[in-house]
Design a protein around this motif. Structure first.
Motif, mmCIF file in Angstrom:
data_model
loop_
_atom_site.group_PDB
_atom_site.id
_atom_site.type_symbol
_atom_site.label_atom_id
_atom_site.label_comp_id
_atom_site.label_asym_id
_atom_site.label_seq_id
_atom_site.Cartn_x
_atom_site.Cartn_y
_atom_site.Cartn_z
ATOM 1 N N ASP A 192 0.882 -1.175 0.000
ATOM 2 C CA ASP A 192 0.000 0.000 0.000
ATOM 3 C C ASP A 192 0.915 1.219 0.000
ATOM 4 N N PHE A 322 0.664 -3.306 -5.420
ATOM 5 C CA PHE A 322 -0.005 -2.030 -5.135
ATOM 6 C C PHE A 322 -0.988 -1.672 -6.247
ATOM 7 N N ARG A 325 -3.918 -3.845 -6.011
ATOM 8 C CA ARG A 325 -4.617 -3.712 -4.726
ATOM 9 C C ARG A 325 -4.909 -5.070 -4.088
ATOM 10 N N THR A 326 -3.918 -5.970 -4.194
ATOM 11 C CA THR A 326 -4.094 -7.299 -3.604
ATOM 12 C C THR A 326 -2.738 -7.922 -3.354
#
Length: 331
Positions: A192, A322, A325-326
């Motif tokens: 993240d 990133f 998103r996983t």
């Protein structure tokens, strides 16, 4: 036989290379090269450096110069080449020069010195001695405190401001290698990332989580805008905690490493704070000394280019995770 070293590049960080070579038995800095006449190098370019009768080339120039410099040096019969990180400009380029060096029979080592910082070597020794049992959690809180304001990074490394990838590509890569050194290769990565200072181009804060099949986790919690409790943020760059089933290891901002047995409050200092010469626990000197010793037959080389391709893979996967998103698997 004393190794004659040629140093390519005399920029900010190359000064740590230069100083360290002057303190290493079995090596001597024979010549330097830099295209900027104001730097006072012995030669203006790589050709002059390679013609100076050197045995080892130390490349301390930016990534766009790495592949060409390595390829130019390979036919010269050098004992070894050391190249700064970030290593080359892409995984493909890094892999190609690695294969070229292997074909030429020239050891190619990436100058990744953070794993040579004395606190991480102390942690590794404690792990090997079984002092914390099975490691389950490793966290490093990166807090250099140099990323605030419109003038962030201008005083020391202004090129940080325009890098499209900053926190992980330039700085976090050190800790991905440290995590690999202490915990091994992970099974997957989650990231993240974010940019907090609008004056720069790349990300300057974020979390990277490495997961392992046995349930262990390693977490890089990085934020270049924040600081930590220390008199010198560029000694350790942050603090660390490595916890296992039988104890834990803690790195403080003064460079001390303490051990606490599980279920107790008493601590033992494994590495005392002290004033280290050079950069960050004298890690540049430690890495370069390691290379000299290995070339003399005393142990195997760490951070060979082939080995370092794994670190580059981890960096690329962190950015991909990133974007997706996983969590993404490493293999």
């Amino acid at each position: 036989m004393t190794l004659r070293v040629g140093l390519l590049g005399l920029g900010y960080f190359a000064q740590f290379h230069r100083e360290a070579w002057g303190r290493i038995p079995g090596a001597t800095l024979a010549a330097t090269a830099d295209g900027d006449p104001a730097k006072g190098a012995d030669h203006p370019d790589l050709d002059g450096l390679l013609d100076a009768g050197i045995d080892l080339l130390d490349i301390a120039t930016p990534p766009p110069t790495h592949a060409a410099a390595i390829r130019a040096a390979l036919p010269r019969g050098l004992r070894a080449i050391i190249c700064q990180k970030p290593f080359c400009t892409s995984p493909e380029e890094a892999r190609a020069v690695t294969e070229a060096a292997e074909a030429a029979g020239v050891p190619l080592i990436v100058h990744e010195n953070f794993r040579f910082q004395p606190w991480f070597r102390t942690m590794r020794a404690a792990l090997d001695a079984g002092r914390i049992g099975r490691p389950l959690s490793l966290t490093f809180r990166l807090r250099p405190g140099d990323g605030q304001g419109e003038d962030a990074y201008l005083a020391r490394q202004p090129y940080f401001r325009t890098m499209p990838r900053l926190l992980i590509h330039e700085t976090g890569v050190h800790y991905l290698d440290v995590f690999r050194y202490l915990m091994g290769m992970p099974d997957g990565i989650y990231a993240d990332l974010r940019r907090l200072n609008p004056a720069i181009r790349g990300e300057d804060a974020g979390l990277v989580v490495l997961d392992y099949g046995g349930g262990a986790r390693a977490v890089l919690d990085g934020n270049r805008l924040l600081d930590f409790d220390t008199d010198d943020p560029r000694r350790t760059f942050g603090t660390a905690l490595l916890e296992g089933t039988e104890g834990s290891l803690r790195l403080a901002g003064d460079g001390a490493v303490t051990w606490r047995r599980f279920g107790t409050r008493e601590t033992e200092t494994l590495l005392h704070a002290r004033d280290w010469p050079g950069f960050a626990g004298d890690s540049v000197h430690a890495l370069q000394s390691h290379v000299v010793r290995a070339l003399s037959g005393a142990g195997a080389l760490e951070n060979t280019a082939r080995d370092y391709l794994e670190v580059i893979e981890m960096v690329e996967l962190a950015y991909a995770a990133f974007e997706a998103r996983t969590r993404l698997p490493l293999r």
